[in-house]
Structure formats: C-alpha cells, structure tokens
Design an enzyme around this catalytic site. Structure first.
Site, PDB file in Angstrom:
ATOM      1  N   LYS A  41      -2.372   2.308  -5.428  1.00 39.03           N
ATOM      2  CA  LYS A  41      -2.814   3.113  -6.576  1.00 39.03           C
ATOM      3  C   LYS A  41      -2.408   2.419  -7.850  1.00 39.03           C
ATOM      4  O   LYS A  41      -1.338   1.834  -7.922  1.00 39.03           O
ATOM      5  CB  LYS A  41      -2.126   4.486  -6.545  1.00 39.03           C
ATOM      6  CG  LYS A  41      -2.975   5.572  -5.987  1.00 39.03           C
ATOM      7  CD  LYS A  41      -2.282   6.901  -6.092  1.00 39.03           C
ATOM      8  CE  LYS A  41      -3.032   7.954  -5.304  1.00 39.03           C
ATOM      9  NZ  LYS A  41      -2.302   9.222  -5.283  1.00 39.03           N
ATOM     10  N   MET A  50      -8.215   6.637  11.316  1.00 38.70           N
ATOM     11  CA  MET A  50      -8.972   7.172  10.167  1.00 38.70           C
ATOM     12  C   MET A  50     -10.026   8.169  10.638  1.00 38.70           C
ATOM     13  O   MET A  50     -11.153   8.190  10.132  1.00 38.70           O
ATOM     14  CB  MET A  50      -9.629   6.013   9.386  1.00 38.70           C
ATOM     15  CG  MET A  50      -8.606   5.036   8.834  1.00 38.70           C
ATOM     16  SD  MET A  50      -9.343   3.568   8.101  1.00 38.70           S
ATOM     17  CE  MET A  50      -9.739   2.618   9.572  1.00 38.70           C
ATOM     18  N   ASP A  74       0.854  -1.189   0.000  1.00 41.51           N
ATOM     19  CA  ASP A  74       0.000   0.000   0.000  1.00 41.51           C
ATOM     20  C   ASP A  74       0.889   1.238   0.000  1.00 41.51           C
ATOM     21  O   ASP A  74       2.095   1.147  -0.108  1.00 41.51           O
ATOM     22  CB  ASP A  74      -0.854   0.030   1.278  1.00 41.51           C
ATOM     23  CG  ASP A  74      -1.787  -1.159   1.380  1.00 41.51           C
ATOM     24  OD1 ASP A  74      -2.123  -1.710   0.334  1.00 41.51           O
ATOM     25  OD2 ASP A  74      -2.161  -1.507   2.510  1.00 41.51           O
TER      26      ASP A  74
HETATM   27  N1  SAH Z   1      -2.729  -1.395   9.992  1.00 44.82           N
HETATM   28  C1  SAH Z   1      -2.446  -0.031  10.429  1.00 44.82           C
HETATM   29  C2  SAH Z   1      -3.681   0.849  10.382  1.00 44.82           C
HETATM   30  C3  SAH Z   1      -4.243   1.025   8.989  1.00 44.82           C
HETATM   31  S1  SAH Z   1      -5.632   2.086   8.932  1.00 44.82           S
HETATM   32  C4  SAH Z   1      -1.798  -0.086  11.818  1.00 44.82           C
HETATM   33  O1  SAH Z   1      -1.751  -1.131  12.450  1.00 44.82           O
HETATM   34  O2  SAH Z   1      -1.279   0.953  12.259  1.00 44.82           O
HETATM   35  C5  SAH Z   1      -4.862   3.628   8.530  1.00 44.82           C
HETATM   36  C6  SAH Z   1      -4.879   4.546   9.730  1.00 44.82           C
HETATM   37  O3  SAH Z   1      -3.813   4.197  10.600  1.00 44.82           O
HETATM   38  C7  SAH Z   1      -4.640   5.994   9.428  1.00 44.82           C
HETATM   39  O4  SAH Z   1      -5.829   6.648   8.986  1.00 44.82           O
HETATM   40  C8  SAH Z   1      -4.232   6.503  10.779  1.00 44.82           C
HETATM   41  O5  SAH Z   1      -5.346   6.647  11.631  1.00 44.82           O
HETATM   42  C9  SAH Z   1      -3.413   5.346  11.291  1.00 44.82           C
HETATM   43  N2  SAH Z   1      -1.951   5.518  11.106  1.00 44.82           N
HETATM   44  C10 SAH Z   1      -1.139   4.739  10.380  1.00 44.82           C
HETATM   45  N3  SAH Z   1       0.144   5.148  10.498  1.00 44.82           N
HETATM   46  C11 SAH Z   1       0.128   6.214  11.340  1.00 44.82           C
HETATM   47  C12 SAH Z   1       1.134   7.058  11.889  1.00 44.82           C
HETATM   48  N4  SAH Z   1       2.418   6.906  11.583  1.00 44.82           N
HETATM   49  N5  SAH Z   1       0.759   8.023  12.736  1.00 44.82           N
HETATM   50  C13 SAH Z   1      -0.544   8.198  13.074  1.00 44.82           C
HETATM   51  N6  SAH Z   1      -1.541   7.427  12.574  1.00 44.82           N
HETATM   52  C14 SAH Z   1      -1.201   6.439  11.735  1.00 44.82           C
END
Ligand code: SAH
Length: 252
Positions: A60, A176, A39
């Site tokens: 994308k 999110m 991704d």
């Molecule tokens: N699988 C991922 C989450 C995917 S959903 C995990 O375990 O972290 C995508 C969301 O993750 C984003 O919208 C945000 O809310 C969060 N996110 C991912 N990386 C981030 C980061 N470095 N800092 C803050 N939020 C993050």
C-alpha cells in the site's frame, strides 16, 4: 549465517504467518539487507525484524489505499541493486507460488541484476497441515493441484479448467478463493464431482487467530458464511479434507 551481498536482490518467502516458520536464512537477510520491499501478508512480528528505516511497504502507498504498481516495484528493485544496495523482496509464503515472484525474477534477469531465491513455507501446504489436513494421503490423493480462485478483480476471467480438475481427482487447494467459493464449487459439481466430497477452508493458517470451516462441496458455502471466513484463506477440496475429523481432537 547468510550475508546480504551488495547489488543483489533476494526474493524471499516469509512463510504462512507464524514467525517461527520464517527460515533462518530469511531472518538473517531481513536483519542485514539495506532495504526490504514487502507486501502486507508477512505479519507484524516478521516486519519488526527489519531495522528501522529499511522497510518499504509496497502493498500500500503511504497516505493512500493504492498499491504500488508492479512496474514501479520492478523498477525500484533494479534501481536499488544498481545503486549497490542489498535488497530483500519479501513475500508471504513462497515467493514463486502466486506471488508474482516469477515476473520479478524475469525482470531482474532482463536488467542484468544478480538475484537469489529464498523459498518460504507455502500456505497451500502449511495452512491445511496445521489444521490436520495432509494434502496427499495414500488412501485419498496421490496428487495435489494449487489453483487460484481469482479474487483479484483486475485479473481477466478465470482460466482455471475446473472440469478438468474434477476429472483428474486428487486434492485441489484454491488460493485467493473465498469470494468465488460458490462459483467454483458449483463448477466442480457440474463437472460431475461428488457433492459429498469433503471441503475445508483454513483462514490465517498458523496464525493465533486461525479459523477453519468444514463441509462438503454442497455445504461449504453455508459453513463459510456461518464461521465468517475471510481472506487470506485456502480452500482444500478432496478426501484429505475429511482426515481432519479424525485428528482434530488431538491437534494443538
Ligand atoms: N506466496 C503465497 C501465496 C500468495 S497469494 C504462498 O506461498 O503462500 C495469497 C493467498 O495465499 C491468499 O489469498 C490465501 O489464499 C493464501 N494464504 C496466504 N497466507 C495464508 C494463511 N496463513 N492461511 C491461509 N491462506 C493463506
């Protein structure tokens, strides 16, 4: 050292963004797998570990803004594995936290494909952590809930029971949830949560361009706008968000 087995799919978490937080196992697999479907969330330093020609961006499509559909990703994973390739499916954070990793695992199982889950450092713990916010703390919270803020407009209406969360106490971490911050902070207040409850937004936690906005259930929307917080960010709601204030001066 982890070897990438032929005909196997690895559902791998890339961590929250800092390449230092990639697991050793994930790095080995990125370097050794025949093909990596990834991704956008894993940053450029991590994607650079993939040998030339092995990476496929499924966040994308080439020459268009459209994402590769989930059905197409599933089919591709199975096709590569059946062709005898070692396949990495790389996702930000942990593959089983809001990453559709669960659905992919089910699809692989249905199609008789061997797979392995390689957990990653998940952002709802790591992003608050590096900002000086412990998601649990004996004085503030003995539980923590991860919820989606449903930013994805293709998803159906919110199924999160905010009133129940307000009632339950404990820390709430919203993923999110930048755009709909006004909606769910209002829902929590309407459900009786103290408007003075500390809230923090952590954008790009663990990345060099990390940014933080802090406030209360009542003031956080204004703070978000003042700092200009954008996705990806997590929202931390609860007493633990206030701990940052004590620690901030000593945080690197
Ligand atoms: N699988 C991922 C989450 C995917 S959903 C995990 O375990 O972290 C995508 C969301 O993750 C984003 O919208 C945000 O809310 C969060 N996110 C991912 N990386 C981030 C980061 N470095 N800092 C803050 N939020 C993050």
């Amino acid at each position: 050292m982890t070897t990438a087995e032929d005909g196997t799919v690895y559902l791998v978490g890339s961590g929250p963004g800092d390449p230092g937080l990639l697991t050793v196992k994930a790095r080995d697999l990125l370097e050794r797998a025949d093909v990596v479907l990834h991704d956008r969330l894993p940053g450029p330093e991590i994607l650079d570990l993939i040998p030339d020609g092995n990476a496929e961006d499924v966040g994308k499509r080439a020459h268009s803004d459209k994402r590769t559909s989930q059905a197409e990703i599933n089919e591709r994973l199975v096709a590569y594995a059946n062709a005898g390739k070692s396949v990495v499916r790389l996702k930000g954070g942990d593959p089983f936290v809001f990453g559709r990793g669960g659905e992919e695992a089910e699809y692989l199982a249905e199609h008789g494909v061997t797979f392995e889950v390689v957990p990653g450092v998940t952002s709802p713990v790591a992003a608050p952590g590096v900002a000086g916010i412990p998601v649990t703390h004996r004085d503030h919270a003995s539980s923590v809930t991860f919820v989606t803020g449903h930013e994805d407009p293709t998803k159906p209406e919110s199924s999160v029971d905010w009133a129940a969360l307000a009632e339950a106490g404990g820390t709430i971490v919203v993923l999110m949830g930048v755009t709909r911050l006004p909606d769910y902070t209002a829902a929590l207040r309407d459900a009786g949560m103290d408007p003075e409850t500390p809230v923090a937004l952590v954008e790009r936690g663990t990345r060099p361009n990390q940014r933080v906005a802090t406030g209360t259930l009542e003031t956080i929307v204004a703070a978000r706008d003042e700092v200009g917080i954008e996705p990806p960010a997590v929202t931390v709601i609860g007493g633990v968000a206030g701990v940052r204030e004590e620690l901030e001066a000593f945080l690197r």
